[in-house]
Structure formats: structure tokens, C-alpha cells
Design a protein around this motif. Structure first.
Motif, PDB file in Angstrom:
ATOM      1  N   VAL A   1      -3.618   3.498  -0.709  1.00  0.00           N
ATOM      2  CA  VAL A   1      -4.250   2.670  -1.736  1.00  0.00           C
ATOM      3  C   VAL A   1      -3.328   1.483  -2.003  1.00  0.00           C
ATOM      4  CG1 VAL A   1      -5.509   4.561  -2.853  1.00  0.00           C
ATOM      5  CG2 VAL A   1      -3.189   3.970  -3.644  1.00  0.00           C
TER       6      VAL A   1
ATOM      7  N   SER B   1      -1.315  -0.754  -4.579  1.00  0.00           N
ATOM      8  CA  SER B   1      -0.725  -0.411  -5.869  1.00  0.00           C
ATOM      9  C   SER B   1       0.510  -1.259  -6.139  1.00  0.00           C
ATOM     10  CB  SER B   1      -0.344   1.073  -5.887  1.00  0.00           C
ATOM     11  OG  SER B   1       0.248   1.432  -7.119  1.00  0.00           O
TER      12      SER B   1
ATOM     13  N   ASN C   1      -4.092   3.478  -7.605  1.00  0.00           N
ATOM     14  CA  ASN C   1      -4.758   2.282  -7.076  1.00  0.00           C
ATOM     15  C   ASN C   1      -5.085   1.357  -8.244  1.00  0.00           C
ATOM     16  OD1 ASN C   1      -7.986   1.670  -5.469  1.00  0.00           O
ATOM     17  ND2 ASN C   1      -6.172   0.390  -5.545  1.00  0.00           N
TER      18      ASN C   1
ATOM     19  N   LYS D   1      -5.205   8.356  -5.411  1.00  0.00           N
ATOM     20  CA  LYS D   1      -6.264   7.499  -5.937  1.00  0.00           C
ATOM     21  C   LYS D   1      -5.923   6.977  -7.330  1.00  0.00           C
ATOM     22  CE  LYS D   1     -10.481   8.995  -5.393  1.00  0.00           C
ATOM     23  NZ  LYS D   1     -11.632   9.917  -5.392  1.00  0.00           N
TER      24      LYS D   1
ATOM     25  N   VAL E   1       0.862  -1.175   0.000  1.00  0.00           N
ATOM     26  CA  VAL E   1       0.000   0.000   0.000  1.00  0.00           C
ATOM     27  C   VAL E   1       0.903   1.230   0.000  1.00  0.00           C
ATOM     28  CG1 VAL E   1      -1.905  -1.177   1.155  1.00  0.00           C
ATOM     29  CG2 VAL E   1      -0.241   0.078   2.525  1.00  0.00           C
TER      30      VAL E   1
END
Length: 292
Positions: free
Chosen positions: A206, A208, A177, A174, A140
Motif C-alpha cells: 500500500v 503510505s 494506506n 490496509k 509503498v
């Protein structure tokens, strides 16, 4: 032996060893689970941490002994694990409102905590939606802060992240993500439980696979099994009771040490307080393993 009997066996061990060092591994053995899971379950079922319960029981017995016998204060202090008279006096006064010496010369009321026993209660009226998720290691990426928890409301260290994040940074976060779980993640690492609070790390993040930009922090979450609970925010206190008082005792799983993850909700950028005008559905991820 069922969970109720196992946990009460652990409580019996505590009661018989309040004058001695209490072996947490022995507690876990009697409760048929890990030390971590026993502490977590105890906290949510009893509304008090294991450490605080033991402290209260020892100070209860100490007060009764001082009230009913001529034994020296220092001897009682050492009997119940206080090798500093000052530490014993401070702890005693916090619980009972008087010092050990004042108790001896006055007829003061005591705050007595009796031994605890877990009993069966009828629950399960409210349905609980969950799934078991086996997930490989993932990372994350996000904004992190060290958080000092408070008793009620959102913790200031969490709110500081929400308040200080600007719209461009939030949009950039965001945009990276690209793997599950999708959405804004609220990740807590090292969070304590019950009444014994300790600082922990919070991530607004997020999931990723991308290289973390310099402005963000990266956290690698190892391969784990998770119970994913569908719930709503704002959190209702009864939801914790449902998870730890109903689901865990019958699930065949126990919690393991690791981060907890709340998927959602989106946050309002730059505001002093997050205001929800209606309930919002979220997922709460708890790391687990098969029970013994």
C-alpha cells in the motif's frame, strides 16, 4: 519519420549486422526512442524479445550457410557470435532439432525465421480509458518476494505471498494506506518482458507516509510521470497489444525503466488459488516520459 518507419529502420540495421555486434544504442537512435522503450515495444508488438529474435535470425542464417556451402562449422559458429562450439551446437539443436554435423549428413527440415517487418494494421475499435499522472516521490510498504516467472498463469512466487499472508497482517497493511494510490497495490520491480523472462521483485503493498513496521518491506518510488490505464482482471492478452500497439505509437510518450503498479484487486487471504468469478476493474500504472 513515423514510428513504423523508425522501427523498420532499426530492423534493417539488425539484418545488416547479424554477423557483427549489434549496438543497442544505434537501434534506439534509429527507432527514435530509448533502448528500454524499444525493447519493451518490440517485445509486445512481435511477441518475442529482441534478444531472442536476433538469436533466431543468426541461427537461421547459420543453418542455411551450413546447408549450402562447405564452410567449417566452427567458422560459421564464430561468424554468428558463438565462440564456443558447444554453445553453438546446443543453441543450433534447440532451434533446428539437429546438430550442425547432423545437418551436414542428412536432409533435415530446418526451422527458419524470416526477417521481421512491422506493418500498419487497423485497430482502435475497443476504447481505452487512461490518464496521465505526475506524481512526486512516494513510498509503498508491504510484503515482498523474489519471483521466477512462468509462461502461463499466476507466478508461484506471487501466489506464495497471497497464500502465506494471514488476515491480521493483511488488515494491518490496509490500515496504513493513507495516500494515493488508494487500495491494494501489486508492484513489480525489474520485471522482464517477451520470451526472455528473468526473476523480479513483487510487492503486495500500500502507499503510505507512515514508518514501515518491521514485518513489512519498504520501497521508495521516485517522482515520475505515469500513464494510468483503466482495465479489468483477469488480463486479456489483447490489452497489451492495445497499450503497446495503439496507445504508445500515437501518444508522444515512451516507457521508462521503473516499477509497474497494478492498483487492485483485493486478494483472498490464505487460499491456494485466487478465483475471480467476474471481471474486476483495476488501474495499471506504467512509468513514462515525453518521447524524443
Amino acid at each position: 519519420m513515423n514510428m513504423l518507419e523508425s522501427f523498420n529502420s532499426a530492423l534493417d540495421y539488425i539484418e545488416r549486422n547479424l554477423e557483427n555486434e549489434i549496438d543497442e544504442n544505434e537501434l534506439a537512435k534509429r527507432a527514435h526512442c530509448s533502448v528500454y522503450h524499444f525493447k519493451r515495444m518490440f517485445s509486445y508488438l512481435a511477441d518475442i524479445s529482441l534478444h531472442e529474435y536476433i538469436r533466431r535470425r543468426r541461427l537461421t542464417l547459420a543453418a542455411l550457410e551450413l546447408q549450402n556451402s562447405p564452410v567449417k562449422v566452427i567458422d560459421v559458429a564464430m561468424k554468428y557470435g558463438y565462440y564456443s562450439p558447444d554453445a553453438f551446437t546446443r543453441a543450433f539443436q534447440v532451434q533446428h532439432g539437429v546438430t550442425p554435423t547432423e545437418l551436414r549428413i542428412s536432409n533435415q527440415s530446418l526451422k527458419v525465421y524470416p526477417p521481421m517487418t512491422f506493418r500498419l494494421s487497423i485497430g482502435g475499435g475497443e476504447p481505452m480509458m487512461f490518464r496521465i499522472e505526475n506524481k512526486d516521490e512516494f513510498q509503498v510498504i508491504g510484503i515482498t518476494n523474489r519471483v521466477t516467472p512462468i509462461e502461463m498463469g499466476e507466478h508461484p512466487g506471487v501466489e506464495q505471498v497471497w497464500r502465506s499472508t494471514d488476515h491480521d497482517t493483511y488488515a494491518e497493511l490496509k490500515s496504513i494506506n493513507n495516500v494515493e494510490p488508494f487500495g491494494i497495490l501489486h508492484v513489480n520491480v525489474g520485471e522482464e518482458f517477451g520470451n526472455r523472462k528473468a526473476d523480479y521483485n513483487y510487492y503486495l503493498a500500500v502507499a503510505s507516509t507512515e514508518v514501515s513496521p518491521d514485518k513489512f518491506s519498504r520501497l521508495v518510488i521516485p517522482a515520475m510521470t505515469w500513464v494510468v490505464v483503466d482495465t479489468k482482471v483477469p488480463w486479456e492478452p489483447g490489452k497489451w497489444k492495445q497499450i503497446y500497439g495503439e496507445w504508445f505509437p500515437t501518444s508522444g510518450y515512451e516507457q521508462v525503466e521503473g516499477p509497474t503498479i497494478q492498483v487492485g484487486p483485493e486478494i483472498q487471504i490464505g487460499v491456494e488459488k485466487q478465483l475471480l468469478t467476474e471481471e474486476v476493474g483495476v488501474e495499471f500504472w506504467i512509468p513514462i516520459k515525453k518521447a524524443r
